[in-house]
Every structure is written in C-alpha cells, then in structure tokens.
Design a protein around this motif. Structure first.
Motif, PDB file in Angstrom:
ATOM      1  N   LEU A 101       0.779  -1.179   0.062  1.00  0.00           N
ATOM      2  CA  LEU A 101       0.006  -0.009  -0.068  1.00  0.00           C
ATOM      3  C   LEU A 101       0.898   1.393  -0.050  1.00  0.00           C
ATOM      4  CD1 LEU A 101      -2.982  -0.876   2.625  1.00  0.00           C
ATOM      5  CD2 LEU A 101      -3.008  -0.788  -0.116  1.00  0.00           C
ATOM      6  N   VAL A 102       1.802   1.263   0.785  1.00  0.00           N
ATOM      7  CA  VAL A 102       2.944   2.430   0.956  1.00  0.00           C
ATOM      8  C   VAL A 102       3.360   2.803  -0.585  1.00  0.00           C
ATOM      9  CG1 VAL A 102       4.938   3.136   1.832  1.00  0.00           C
ATOM     10  CG2 VAL A 102       3.249   2.289   3.070  1.00  0.00           C
ATOM     11  N   VAL A 103       3.767   1.726  -1.138  1.00  0.00           N
ATOM     12  CA  VAL A 103       4.550   1.897  -2.436  1.00  0.00           C
ATOM     13  C   VAL A 103       3.670   2.637  -3.569  1.00  0.00           C
ATOM     14  CG1 VAL A 103       5.849   0.571  -4.368  1.00  0.00           C
ATOM     15  CG2 VAL A 103       6.205   0.190  -1.964  1.00  0.00           C
ATOM     16  N   VAL A 104       2.329   1.918  -3.590  1.00  0.00           N
ATOM     17  CA  VAL A 104       1.465   2.453  -4.577  1.00  0.00           C
ATOM     18  C   VAL A 104       1.155   3.705  -4.295  1.00  0.00           C
ATOM     19  CG1 VAL A 104      -0.810   2.190  -5.441  1.00  0.00           C
ATOM     20  CG2 VAL A 104       0.725   0.052  -5.106  1.00  0.00           C
ATOM     21  N   LEU A 105       0.683   4.150  -3.004  1.00  0.00           N
ATOM     22  CA  LEU A 105       0.446   5.633  -2.716  1.00  0.00           C
ATOM     23  C   LEU A 105       1.507   6.576  -2.784  1.00  0.00           C
ATOM     24  CD1 LEU A 105      -1.739   4.887   0.645  1.00  0.00           C
ATOM     25  CD2 LEU A 105      -2.694   5.334  -1.659  1.00  0.00           C
ATOM     26  N   ALA A 106       2.745   5.972  -2.446  1.00  0.00           N
ATOM     27  CA  ALA A 106       3.907   7.038  -2.602  1.00  0.00           C
ATOM     28  C   ALA A 106       4.113   7.096  -4.087  1.00  0.00           C
ATOM     29  CB  ALA A 106       5.101   6.444  -1.543  1.00  0.00           C
ATOM     30  N   LEU A 107       4.134   6.077  -4.793  1.00  0.00           N
ATOM     31  CA  LEU A 107       4.491   6.323  -6.344  1.00  0.00           C
ATOM     32  C   LEU A 107       3.701   7.378  -6.976  1.00  0.00           C
ATOM     33  CD1 LEU A 107       5.768   5.024  -8.575  1.00  0.00           C
ATOM     34  CD2 LEU A 107       4.136   3.321  -9.075  1.00  0.00           C
ATOM     35  N   PHE A 108       2.400   7.492  -6.706  1.00  0.00           N
ATOM     36  CA  PHE A 108       1.279   8.471  -7.014  1.00  0.00           C
ATOM     37  C   PHE A 108       1.830   9.716  -6.730  1.00  0.00           C
ATOM     38  CE2 PHE A 108      -1.005   4.568  -8.460  1.00  0.00           C
ATOM     39  CZ  PHE A 108      -1.113   4.838  -9.690  1.00  0.00           C
ATOM     40  N   ALA A 109       2.099   9.794  -5.270  1.00  0.00           N
ATOM     41  CA  ALA A 109       2.214  11.128  -4.638  1.00  0.00           C
ATOM     42  C   ALA A 109       3.438  11.575  -5.219  1.00  0.00           C
ATOM     43  CB  ALA A 109       2.110  10.840  -3.170  1.00  0.00           C
ATOM     44  N   GLY A 110       4.542  10.767  -5.406  1.00  0.00           N
ATOM     45  CA  GLY A 110       5.763  11.389  -5.933  1.00  0.00           C
ATOM     46  C   GLY A 110       5.860  11.520  -7.302  1.00  0.00           C
ATOM     47  N   TYR A 111       4.933  11.093  -8.254  1.00  0.00           N
ATOM     48  CA  TYR A 111       4.702  11.498  -9.483  1.00  0.00           C
ATOM     49  C   TYR A 111       4.003  12.941  -9.462  1.00  0.00           C
ATOM     50  CZ  TYR A 111       2.647  11.581 -14.371  1.00  0.00           C
ATOM     51  OH  TYR A 111       2.326  11.878 -15.451  1.00  0.00           O
ATOM     52  N   ALA A 112       2.811  13.020  -8.658  1.00  0.00           N
ATOM     53  CA  ALA A 112       2.441  14.402  -8.547  1.00  0.00           C
ATOM     54  C   ALA A 112       3.430  15.556  -7.963  1.00  0.00           C
ATOM     55  CB  ALA A 112       1.066  14.384  -7.601  1.00  0.00           C
ATOM     56  N   LEU A 113       4.297  15.298  -7.275  1.00  0.00           N
ATOM     57  CA  LEU A 113       5.121  16.012  -6.570  1.00  0.00           C
ATOM     58  C   LEU A 113       6.489  16.394  -7.349  1.00  0.00           C
ATOM     59  CD1 LEU A 113       4.720  14.925  -2.791  1.00  0.00           C
ATOM     60  CD2 LEU A 113       3.760  17.199  -3.887  1.00  0.00           C
ATOM     61  N   ALA A 114       7.182  15.426  -8.005  1.00  0.00           N
ATOM     62  CA  ALA A 114       8.108  15.553  -8.917  1.00  0.00           C
ATOM     63  C   ALA A 114       7.921  15.627 -10.236  1.00  0.00           C
ATOM     64  CB  ALA A 114       8.993  14.422  -8.665  1.00  0.00           C
ATOM     65  N   ILE A 115       6.995  14.967 -10.951  1.00  0.00           N
ATOM     66  CA  ILE A 115       7.047  14.873 -12.474  1.00  0.00           C
ATOM     67  C   ILE A 115       5.780  15.967 -12.860  1.00  0.00           C
ATOM     68  CG2 ILE A 115       6.450  13.611 -14.450  1.00  0.00           C
ATOM     69  CD1 ILE A 115       7.701  11.290 -13.229  1.00  0.00           C
ATOM     70  N   ARG A 116       4.626  15.926 -12.255  1.00  0.00           N
ATOM     71  CA  ARG A 116       3.687  16.887 -12.572  1.00  0.00           C
ATOM     72  C   ARG A 116       3.265  17.616 -11.187  1.00  0.00           C
ATOM     73  NH1 ARG A 116       4.933  15.808 -17.008  1.00  0.00           N
ATOM     74  NH2 ARG A 116       3.869  14.964 -18.740  1.00  0.00           N
ATOM     75  N   PRO A 117       4.340  18.476 -10.985  1.00  0.00           N
ATOM     76  CA  PRO A 117       4.087  19.098  -9.418  1.00  0.00           C
ATOM     77  C   PRO A 117       2.928  20.085  -9.233  1.00  0.00           C
ATOM     78  CG  PRO A 117       5.745  20.437 -11.038  1.00  0.00           C
ATOM     79  CD  PRO A 117       5.436  19.151 -11.497  1.00  0.00           C
ATOM     80  N   VAL A 118       2.407  19.896  -8.060  1.00  0.00           N
ATOM     81  CA  VAL A 118       0.952  20.532  -7.833  1.00  0.00           C
ATOM     82  C   VAL A 118       1.716  21.862  -7.400  1.00  0.00           C
ATOM     83  CG1 VAL A 118      -0.245  18.525  -7.351  1.00  0.00           C
ATOM     84  CG2 VAL A 118       1.039  19.377  -5.750  1.00  0.00           C
ATOM     85  N   ARG A 119       0.585  22.611  -6.924  1.00  0.00           N
ATOM     86  CA  ARG A 119       0.960  24.014  -6.234  1.00  0.00           C
ATOM     87  C   ARG A 119       1.467  23.746  -4.951  1.00  0.00           C
ATOM     88  NH1 ARG A 119      -3.937  28.194  -6.839  1.00  0.00           N
ATOM     89  NH2 ARG A 119      -2.200  29.486  -5.853  1.00  0.00           N
ATOM     90  N   LYS A 120       2.393  24.463  -4.707  1.00  0.00           N
ATOM     91  CA  LYS A 120       3.052  24.536  -3.278  1.00  0.00           C
ATOM     92  C   LYS A 120       3.605  23.262  -2.846  1.00  0.00           C
ATOM     93  CE  LYS A 120       0.617  28.665  -1.768  1.00  0.00           C
ATOM     94  NZ  LYS A 120      -0.126  29.233  -0.618  1.00  0.00           N
ATOM     95  N   ALA A 171       8.349   7.423   2.496  1.00  0.00           N
ATOM     96  CA  ALA A 171       8.163   6.804   1.446  1.00  0.00           C
ATOM     97  C   ALA A 171       7.895   7.920   0.323  1.00  0.00           C
ATOM     98  CB  ALA A 171       7.154   5.565   1.293  1.00  0.00           C
ATOM     99  N   VAL A 172       7.126   8.726   0.795  1.00  0.00           N
ATOM    100  CA  VAL A 172       6.830   9.813  -0.160  1.00  0.00           C
ATOM    101  C   VAL A 172       8.298  10.731  -0.657  1.00  0.00           C
ATOM    102  CG1 VAL A 172       5.379  12.200  -0.672  1.00  0.00           C
ATOM    103  CG2 VAL A 172       4.371  10.001   0.077  1.00  0.00           C
ATOM    104  N   TRP A 173       8.975  11.046   0.521  1.00  0.00           N
ATOM    105  CA  TRP A 173      10.057  11.641   0.207  1.00  0.00           C
ATOM    106  C   TRP A 173      11.212  10.943  -0.781  1.00  0.00           C
ATOM    107  CZ3 TRP A 173      12.676  16.114   1.782  1.00  0.00           C
ATOM    108  CH2 TRP A 173      11.716  17.243   2.412  1.00  0.00           C
ATOM    109  N   MET A 174      11.270   9.632  -0.440  1.00  0.00           N
ATOM    110  CA  MET A 174      12.118   8.739  -1.172  1.00  0.00           C
ATOM    111  C   MET A 174      11.665   8.641  -2.628  1.00  0.00           C
ATOM    112  SD  MET A 174      13.124   5.686   1.355  1.00  0.00           S
ATOM    113  CE  MET A 174      14.112   5.068   0.190  1.00  0.00           C
ATOM    114  N   MET A 175      10.155   8.544  -2.834  1.00  0.00           N
ATOM    115  CA  MET A 175       9.778   8.373  -4.347  1.00  0.00           C
ATOM    116  C   MET A 175       9.912   9.701  -5.054  1.00  0.00           C
ATOM    117  SD  MET A 175       9.105   5.293  -4.727  1.00  0.00           S
ATOM    118  CE  MET A 175       8.657   5.735  -6.407  1.00  0.00           C
ATOM    119  N   HIS A 176       9.793  10.917  -4.252  1.00  0.00           N
ATOM    120  CA  HIS A 176      10.054  12.193  -4.821  1.00  0.00           C
ATOM    121  C   HIS A 176      11.336  12.405  -5.327  1.00  0.00           C
ATOM    122  CE1 HIS A 176      11.188  16.543  -4.702  1.00  0.00           C
ATOM    123  NE2 HIS A 176       9.978  16.636  -5.340  1.00  0.00           N
ATOM    124  N   SER A 177      12.279  12.068  -4.452  1.00  0.00           N
ATOM    125  CA  SER A 177      13.987  12.305  -5.289  1.00  0.00           C
ATOM    126  C   SER A 177      14.059  11.209  -6.165  1.00  0.00           C
ATOM    127  CB  SER A 177      14.834  11.930  -3.926  1.00  0.00           C
ATOM    128  OG  SER A 177      14.712  10.596  -3.663  1.00  0.00           O
TER     129      SER A 177
END
Length: 292
Positions: A101-120, A171-177
C-alpha cells in the motif's frame, strides 16, 4: 599584432610543467581501514547474537563468555517448539500488505510532486515531514482509545493501517527524489505518442524508477517488521507479531540468553533474506540523485 617571443639561442627551454598527480595511496588506505572498522563495529553485535544462539544457557551466561564451549542448536529447537508461526505470519501479513500500500500511494504522490508538481509542492513535502516529528509514544494513547472504540484491538488489519500511515511520509520523500531523476524528454516523447498516464506509469516510469521503488519497499518492510511499540500495546494473542513474541522470552524466572538470541536470529532471517535479494536494487536506488 601578436608577437611570439622565442628563447635566446643556446638557452635551454624548460619542458612544460606536468600536472601533479594526486597521491591517494595513503589516504585511500586510511579510508579503507576506517570503512572496515565501521563495518565490523556494525556487524559485531549481529555476529555475537548468532554466536551466542549456538551455545547452551550455561555457556552463554558465563562472564567473560567461553569461546571454546561446544556448539548446540538447543536454543533453536526450543524456539520452534513454542509454535512461533502465528506470530511470524502476522508480521509477514502486516509488513507485506502495508509495504504494498505504501509503495502504490507513494508512487502516485511522488509523481504528483516531482513530475507533474502541484501548487506549493514543497509545502506538501514539509507537511509529510512534520508527521514524523511527533514521537510515536505520544500518539499511542489516542490510537489505543480509537481502536478500542471501533473494535479493532488485537486485529492485524489495524496494524496494516498503522504501518501504512507510519511509513508513508518517508516513502513519499524517497519516491519524490527518485522520480525527480526521470528524464523529462522521455515523458514528453511518450505524451507525443499519445500514451496516457497508466501507460506512462507502466512502461516508462516503473522501469526507470524500479531501483528506487525496490529501495523504498525494502526500507518500509524493515520498519514494519521491526516495529514493536504499537504492536505490543494494540495486539495480544490473535494479532501478535514476531517482535511481541520475542518479548515473551523475558520472564520472571530470568533472561535465557541463548534462547533469546536464537529467537532474535530466527526472526531476523526474513529481513536478511529480503535485503540480500534486493541488494543490487537497494544500492542503485539509494544512489539515485546522489550526483547532480
């Protein structure tokens, strides 16, 4: 006009200066010795635990330890005779499911924060980081009262939820990097070819970020497998995990050192196997983003 100055006749022209070679022999040897000392210092407690588990209780209790004592597997036989399998299954269930569950959630969160960054997006990452600043023991009583109110005490799925929430920030921090290292040109080429998000995730991002995903999954699995505070308070007979079972060897009759070391060694085997199996991916994943 530029004039070329030549040396007078009969004067020896000195050869061009050669760049100095950096002498790294002595410094490299010192760093190598320091690395070996640090590695042995970290490995020594584990080796001592395994060594003690192969002795009898009398030999393990001697001070100083008797290095010439005969080896035996009585500690392991006594450990498996106590039927640890329900606890090991509970730990495996909570660790594997929460890690997935963590890997799946962190993967999409990392995509939103690194590749298609959301506001702030930096504020979002800081929010995830602040959730790790609260000591775990500070949230133990509220979690216990909530679990008691909704009837989830001594339930393995409560541990799955807690482990997912506890490991998701890191996990979100790692996936973002990791995802920040994905080349933008490849994503733009996939978008020009008409690839949608599921196709981009499956055929572009996952192959490139697989070392980072493996590193994140392994670290979250280790954290979930070794967690004992919440498992000790929130579980009992039905949903007890392996670390909780390990504490049962400390009784009022005393500390049976050989048996405790045998139990700790046996419980550590799944983590060691997972670490060795994903060793290459772990090194590649942890080195992503190290060189800019």
């Amino acid at each position: 006009m530029t004039q070329t100055l030549s040396a007078p006749t009969g004067t020896a022209v000195p050869p061009p200066a050669r760049p100095r070679r950096v002498r790294r022999g002595r410094g490299g040897a010192v760093l190598g010795v320091v690395a070996w000392i640090v590695g042995i210092a970290f490995f020594f407690p584990v080796a001592w635990m395994v060594f003690t588990s192969l002795h009898s209780e009398q030999a393990a209790a001697t001070n100083p330890p008797d290095l010439t004592a005969p080896l035996t597997t009585d500690g392991y036989r006594e450990f498996f005779a106590t039927n640890p399998w329900p606890y090991l299954i509970n730990s495996a269930t909570a660790s594997v499911v929460s890690t997935a569950l963590v890997v799946v959630l962190a993967l999409f969160a990392g995509y939103a924060l690194a590749i298609r960054p959301v506001r702030k997006w930096s504020d979002v990452l800081f929010f995830f980081l602040t959730t790790k600043m609260l000591p775990a023991v500070a949230g133990l009583l509220p979690v216990y009262l909530i679990a008691q109110h909704i009837g989830l005490l001594d339930n393995i799925w409560l541990m799955v939820i807690l482990y997912t929430a506890m490991n998701l920030p890191i996990a979100v921090w790692m996936m973002h990097s990791f995802l920040a290292e994905v080349p933008v040109a490849i994503l733009e080429a996939a978008a020009l070819d008409g690839a949608r998000l599921p196709t981009v995730m499956r055929r572009v991002i996952l192959p490139i970020a697989s070392p980072g995903i493996a590193a994140t999954a392994l670290i979250c699995f280790i954290f979930a497998w070794n967690e004992m505070l919440f498992a000790r308070v929130l579980t009992g007979v039905v949903a007890g995990t392996a670390p909780v079972f390990l504490t049962s060897f400390v009784t009022t009759q005393g500390l049976f050192l050989a048996k405790v070391c045998a139990a700790a060694t046996a419980i550590s085997i799944p983590v060691l196997v997972a670490g060795f199996a994903a060793q290459n991916k772990l090194v590649q994943g942890l080195s992503l983003g190290a060189v800019k």
